[in-house]
Scaffold this active site. Sequence first.
Site, PDB file in Angstrom:
ATOM      1  CG  ASP A 195      -1.903   0.952   1.217  1.00  0.00           C
ATOM      2  OD1 ASP A 195      -2.354   1.418   0.130  1.00  0.00           O
ATOM      3  OD2 ASP A 195      -2.635   1.511   2.136  1.00  0.00           O
ATOM      4  CG  ASN A 202      -7.700  -2.198  -5.997  1.00  0.00           C
ATOM      5  OD1 ASN A 202      -6.890  -2.941  -5.637  1.00  0.00           O
ATOM      6  ND2 ASN A 202      -7.759  -1.154  -5.102  1.00  0.00           N
TER       7      ASN A 202
HETATM    8  C1  FPP Z   1      -1.792   0.261  -3.380  1.00  0.00           C
HETATM    9  O1  FPP Z   1      -1.306   1.625  -3.335  1.00  0.00           O
HETATM   10  C2  FPP Z   1      -1.366  -0.555  -4.373  1.00  0.00           C
HETATM   11  C3  FPP Z   1      -2.105  -1.245  -5.382  1.00  0.00           C
HETATM   12  C4  FPP Z   1      -3.484  -1.006  -5.522  1.00  0.00           C
HETATM   13  C5  FPP Z   1      -1.473  -1.800  -6.253  1.00  0.00           C
HETATM   14  C6  FPP Z   1      -0.318  -2.848  -6.123  1.00  0.00           C
HETATM   15  C7  FPP Z   1       0.375  -2.856  -7.352  1.00  0.00           C
HETATM   16  C8  FPP Z   1       1.836  -2.882  -7.524  1.00  0.00           C
HETATM   17  C9  FPP Z   1       2.586  -2.788  -6.271  1.00  0.00           C
HETATM   18  C10 FPP Z   1       2.555  -3.168  -8.744  1.00  0.00           C
HETATM   19  C11 FPP Z   1       2.200  -4.357  -9.774  1.00  0.00           C
HETATM   20  C12 FPP Z   1       2.232  -5.474  -8.868  1.00  0.00           C
HETATM   21  C13 FPP Z   1       2.501  -6.622  -9.515  1.00  0.00           C
HETATM   22  C14 FPP Z   1       2.427  -7.884  -8.826  1.00  0.00           C
HETATM   23  C15 FPP Z   1       3.274  -6.829 -10.796  1.00  0.00           C
HETATM   24  P1  FPP Z   1      -2.376   2.785  -3.621  1.00  0.00           P
HETATM   25  O2  FPP Z   1      -2.510   2.987  -4.929  1.00  0.00           O
HETATM   26  O3  FPP Z   1      -3.801   2.312  -2.794  1.00  0.00           O
HETATM   27  O4  FPP Z   1      -1.665   3.984  -2.679  1.00  0.00           O
HETATM   28  P2  FPP Z   1      -2.573   5.051  -2.010  1.00  0.00           P
HETATM   29  O5  FPP Z   1      -3.170   4.255  -0.867  1.00  0.00           O
HETATM   30  O6  FPP Z   1      -1.326   5.646  -1.439  1.00  0.00           O
HETATM   31  O7  FPP Z   1      -3.363   5.706  -2.868  1.00  0.00           O
END
Ligand code: FPP
Length: 252
Positions: free
Chosen positions: A32, A80
């Site tokens: 996250d 998501n």
């Molecule tokens: C949460 O951060 C992260 C995600 C919803 C996506 C996770 C994906 C990756 C780390 C990259 C791709 C993964 C693979 C396995 C290739 P957020 O966007 O919710 O952050 P925020 O809470 O700060 O907005």
Amino acid sequence: MGGNLMGKNGLLELKEKIDLDRIPKHIAIIMDGNGRWAKKRFLPRTAGHQEGMKRVIEIVEVAEKLDIKYLSLYAFSTENWKRPKEEIESLMKLLVQYIRNELDRIHKNNVRIQTMGDLSKLPRLAREEVERAVEKTKNNSKMILNIGLNYGGRDEIIRGIKNILEDVKMGKLKEDHIDEKVLNNYLYTYNMPDPDLLIRPSGELRLSNFMLYQIAYTEFWFSDIYWPDFKEEHLYKAIIDYQSRNRRFGGI
Ligand code: FPP
């Protein structure tokens, strides 16, 4: 706290504190903070995901070296889909990129890729690449890299219950025989032990629908750093902290 704060010596010292005989078998990570990491740098959210993917590559390698047997990563939740179309597309592209760049290395290192979540809803290209990775690595045995894609803990339990009901109806399963172990066998993680350690960076103190059934006795490790800043040293710290805890599983 940012990334790369620790010099090589500090990192080695930290690593030596890990008791290699008590490495957690299964680590689960809620990755996250990508969006906030990007915002802080006046970058688009997608830049945060891109950096986050680099951390996935690194942490998988570190986990392999530590001989962690199961690593579960929350990459895309059932919630998501509410994000802007461009962000979803970018995440799916990163997934495809990750597999195309990493599959050979992962396979060579005897790592098996498995997924949890309903893959049928993924865009075709992403689904096909994921299926190719799962198929190619299905006989590997060093570690299971379990990726949550369109995954939700509640969704998983409902799916399990529906499949149990179906099997009861078909006479394959007796109602009297349904217990914790049986339900476990109907989850995506049927072939894995429950996570020993759950890591969530980014300062949020919640589960966000992740592995709800499996996490009953899991130890939690939270940190304020954002996932794109999550380095080897943070994994070491989480493991050292985990090893200092007294797990009683409801006993005394
Ligand atoms: C949460 O951060 C992260 C995600 C919803 C996506 C996770 C994906 C990756 C780390 C990259 C791709 C993964 C693979 C396995 C290739 P957020 O966007 O919710 O952050 P925020 O809470 O700060 O907005």
